[in-house]
Design a protein around this motif. Structure first.
Motif, PDB file in Angstrom:
ATOM      1  N   UNK A 117       0.797  -1.226   0.000  1.00  0.00           N
ATOM      2  CA  UNK A 117       0.000   0.000   0.000  1.00  0.00           C
ATOM      3  C   UNK A 117       0.830   1.277   0.000  1.00  0.00           C
ATOM      4  N   UNK A 118       2.153   1.172   0.170  1.00  0.00           N
ATOM      5  CA  UNK A 118       2.976   2.379   0.269  1.00  0.00           C
ATOM      6  C   UNK A 118       4.327   2.144  -0.375  1.00  0.00           C
ATOM      7  N   UNK A 119       4.873   3.214  -0.970  1.00  0.00           N
ATOM      8  CA  UNK A 119       6.220   3.130  -1.536  1.00  0.00           C
ATOM      9  C   UNK A 119       7.266   2.873  -0.469  1.00  0.00           C
ATOM     10  N   UNK A 120       6.974   3.248   0.772  1.00  0.00           N
ATOM     11  CA  UNK A 120       7.918   3.006   1.860  1.00  0.00           C
ATOM     12  C   UNK A 120       8.165   1.513   2.061  1.00  0.00           C
ATOM     13  N   UNK A 121       7.209   0.688   1.676  1.00  0.00           N
ATOM     14  CA  UNK A 121       7.380  -0.751   1.808  1.00  0.00           C
ATOM     15  C   UNK A 121       8.388  -1.312   0.806  1.00  0.00           C
ATOM     16  N   UNK A 122       8.808  -0.478  -0.141  1.00  0.00           N
ATOM     17  CA  UNK A 122       9.800  -0.896  -1.134  1.00  0.00           C
ATOM     18  C   UNK A 122      11.204  -0.412  -0.792  1.00  0.00           C
ATOM     19  N   UNK A 123      11.335   0.378   0.255  1.00  0.00           N
ATOM     20  CA  UNK A 123      12.650   0.906   0.631  1.00  0.00           C
ATOM     21  C   UNK A 123      13.645  -0.205   0.923  1.00  0.00           C
ATOM     22  N   UNK A 124      13.156  -1.338   1.408  1.00  0.00           N
ATOM     23  CA  UNK A 124      14.044  -2.450   1.754  1.00  0.00           C
ATOM     24  C   UNK A 124      14.735  -3.035   0.533  1.00  0.00           C
ATOM     25  N   UNK A 125      14.283  -2.689  -0.669  1.00  0.00           N
ATOM     26  CA  UNK A 125      14.873  -3.239  -1.893  1.00  0.00           C
ATOM     27  C   UNK A 125      15.917  -2.314  -2.512  1.00  0.00           C
ATOM     28  N   UNK A 126      16.115  -1.142  -1.953  1.00  0.00           N
ATOM     29  CA  UNK A 126      17.025  -0.175  -2.572  1.00  0.00           C
ATOM     30  C   UNK A 126      18.482  -0.632  -2.550  1.00  0.00           C
ATOM     31  N   UNK A 127      18.806  -1.592  -1.691  1.00  0.00           N
ATOM     32  CA  UNK A 127      20.178  -2.108  -1.643  1.00  0.00           C
ATOM     33  C   UNK A 127      20.460  -3.190  -2.661  1.00  0.00           C
ATOM     34  N   UNK A 128      19.463  -3.590  -3.452  1.00  0.00           N
ATOM     35  CA  UNK A 128      19.641  -4.638  -4.468  1.00  0.00           C
ATOM     36  C   UNK A 128      20.184  -4.002  -5.739  1.00  0.00           C
ATOM     37  N   UNK A 129      21.499  -3.980  -5.876  1.00  0.00           N
ATOM     38  CA  UNK A 129      22.155  -3.273  -6.974  1.00  0.00           C
ATOM     39  C   UNK A 129      21.912  -3.930  -8.327  1.00  0.00           C
ATOM     40  N   UNK A 130      21.540  -5.205  -8.355  1.00  0.00           N
ATOM     41  CA  UNK A 130      21.344  -5.901  -9.628  1.00  0.00           C
ATOM     42  C   UNK A 130      19.892  -5.892 -10.097  1.00  0.00           C
ATOM     43  N   UNK A 131      19.001  -5.317  -9.312  1.00  0.00           N
ATOM     44  CA  UNK A 131      17.588  -5.312  -9.668  1.00  0.00           C
ATOM     45  C   UNK A 131      17.367  -4.451 -10.912  1.00  0.00           C
ATOM     46  N   UNK A 132      16.816  -5.061 -11.973  1.00  0.00           N
ATOM     47  CA  UNK A 132      16.608  -4.372 -13.241  1.00  0.00           C
ATOM     48  C   UNK A 132      15.143  -4.275 -13.622  1.00  0.00           C
ATOM     49  N   UNK A 133      14.324  -5.211 -13.168  1.00  0.00           N
ATOM     50  CA  UNK A 133      12.914  -5.227 -13.547  1.00  0.00           C
ATOM     51  C   UNK A 133      12.053  -5.377 -12.302  1.00  0.00           C
ATOM     52  N   UNK A 134      11.074  -4.465 -12.145  1.00  0.00           N
ATOM     53  CA  UNK A 134      10.165  -4.490 -10.998  1.00  0.00           C
ATOM     54  C   UNK A 134       8.742  -4.291 -11.507  1.00  0.00           C
ATOM     55  N   UNK A 135       7.874  -5.247 -11.180  1.00  0.00           N
ATOM     56  CA  UNK A 135       6.484  -5.156 -11.631  1.00  0.00           C
ATOM     57  C   UNK A 135       5.562  -5.132 -10.418  1.00  0.00           C
ATOM     58  N   UNK A 136       4.789  -4.049 -10.313  1.00  0.00           N
ATOM     59  CA  UNK A 136       3.777  -3.911  -9.273  1.00  0.00           C
ATOM     60  C   UNK A 136       2.363  -3.969  -9.858  1.00  0.00           C
ATOM     61  N   UNK A 137       2.277  -3.861 -11.170  1.00  0.00           N
ATOM     62  CA  UNK A 137       0.968  -3.811 -11.837  1.00  0.00           C
ATOM     63  C   UNK A 137       1.037  -4.565 -13.153  1.00  0.00           C
ATOM     64  N   UNK A 138      -0.013  -5.334 -13.447  1.00  0.00           N
ATOM     65  CA  UNK A 138      -0.100  -6.083 -14.698  1.00  0.00           C
ATOM     66  C   UNK A 138      -1.483  -5.835 -15.307  1.00  0.00           C
ATOM     67  N   UNK A 139      -1.594  -4.875 -16.225  1.00  0.00           N
ATOM     68  CA  UNK A 139      -2.913  -4.539 -16.778  1.00  0.00           C
ATOM     69  C   UNK A 139      -3.562  -5.707 -17.514  1.00  0.00           C
ATOM     70  N   UNK A 140      -2.783  -6.521 -18.200  1.00  0.00           N
ATOM     71  CA  UNK A 140      -3.361  -7.624 -18.958  1.00  0.00           C
ATOM     72  C   UNK A 140      -4.015  -8.652 -18.039  1.00  0.00           C
ATOM     73  N   UNK A 141      -3.357  -8.927 -16.920  1.00  0.00           N
ATOM     74  CA  UNK A 141      -3.915  -9.880 -15.963  1.00  0.00           C
ATOM     75  C   UNK A 141      -4.820  -9.208 -14.931  1.00  0.00           C
ATOM     76  N   UNK A 142      -4.974  -7.873 -15.039  1.00  0.00           N
ATOM     77  CA  UNK A 142      -5.786  -7.094 -14.103  1.00  0.00           C
ATOM     78  C   UNK A 142      -5.301  -7.269 -12.667  1.00  0.00           C
ATOM     79  N   UNK A 143      -3.983  -7.140 -12.496  1.00  0.00           N
ATOM     80  CA  UNK A 143      -3.361  -7.256 -11.175  1.00  0.00           C
ATOM     81  C   UNK A 143      -2.694  -5.940 -10.818  1.00  0.00           C
ATOM     82  N   UNK A 144      -2.787  -5.554  -9.561  1.00  0.00           N
ATOM     83  CA  UNK A 144      -2.152  -4.324  -9.097  1.00  0.00           C
ATOM     84  C   UNK A 144      -1.973  -4.400  -7.593  1.00  0.00           C
ATOM     85  N   UNK A 145      -1.372  -3.346  -7.044  1.00  0.00           N
ATOM     86  CA  UNK A 145      -1.249  -3.170  -5.604  1.00  0.00           C
ATOM     87  C   UNK A 145      -1.941  -1.863  -5.231  1.00  0.00           C
TER      88      UNK A 145
END
Length: 270
Positions: A117-145
């Protein structure tokens, strides 16, 4: 009968704990065919109704994991998966990504259709230097947060994770990153100049090119120091092989001359 009971336990694979399904060693071995959990590299447990990750943290060599379409709420065991590169947690009930902060090899993460529910919940991932792709929403599958309801959440994600190349499946980095930054700068400049021109309005600036000089010219291929050293060692080995081949030819020639110089036993007359 006893052997039949053991086989049934392996086929079932999942133990019930208060009505919730838990990942067990039997399930992992039956799904992958691996005898040792440490040998599992790829695992797909989509739509199994799993609520507890159980012993999943024992799969320490796991690199690719699909847990989509389950009932997972807690990700604690995933903190032990240091080799994990691709993770799909879409369509679950996750409210915290804190354990994923230990997955330093993570490159692609799909958490569409969860309860973030909040961007603050993603702060724990900022140390992942290799992270290239992040999906929070999928319009085709009608999925979101829930946080996807914010109008500028994708821009905030790009600022929070400058190394991302794709957000929600759309490219924002690599060869497209310059265009992304250009559009942001253009929006900002239009916003500043949207008011009516007054006496104190700044004179128009000289138009500048959108890209730097030489941007469209082909770039020479880069060769890393590792490749340079590999080429050097290969050349040395090739030179040694040629030298060994030359010595072998000399030895064979000497042996042939020695054999030809011996008298033929059939030439003696008794």
């Amino acid at each position: 009968m006893e052997g039949r009971g053991e086989a049934g336990e392996e086929e079932e694979g999942e133990e019930e704990d208060g009505g919730a399904l838990r990942i067990t060693p039997q399930l992992l071995k039956a799904s992958t065919g691996e005898f040792a959990l440490e040998s599992i590299l790829l695992l797909r447990l989509r739509g199994r109704g799993i609520a507890h990750l159980g012993c999943l943290g024992d799969c320490t060599s796991l690199e690719w994991l699909d847990l989509s379409g389950n009932a997972i709420t807690q990700l604690g065991p995933l903190a032990a998966l240091k080799s994990l590169a691709v993770l799909n947690l879409s369509r679950n009930r996750v409210t915290s990504l804190e354990p994923l902060g230990s997955c330093h090899n993570l490159q692609s993460l799909n958490v569409a259709g969860n309860l973030l529910s909040s961007l603050q919940q993603l702060r724990c991932l900022t140390g992942l230097r290799r992270l290239e792709s992040l999906r929070l929403r999928d319009p085709l599958a009608r999925l979101a947060n829930p946080l996807c309801a914010a109008p500028a959440y994708r821009a905030a994600l790009a600022d929070m994770f400058p190394g991302l190349k794709a957000i929600d499946g759309e490219r924002v980095s690599g060869r497209g990153s310059e265009l992304y930054q250009l559009c942001r700068d253009l929006d900002s400049s239009l916003g500043r100049g949207g008011g009516s021109a007054g006496a104190g309005a700044e004179p128009p600036r000289v138009a500048q090119p959108w890209v730097e000089a030489g941007f469209w010219e082909p770039r020479p291929p880069r060769r890393s120091s590792i490749m340079e050293e590999a080429y050097k060692q290969f050349g040395e080995v090739l030179q040694e092989c040629r030298e060994l081949s030359r010595r072998a030819d000399d030895t064979i020639a000497q042996a042939e001359r020695a054999l030809n110089s011996r008298p033929d036993p059939n030439s003696y007359v008794f």
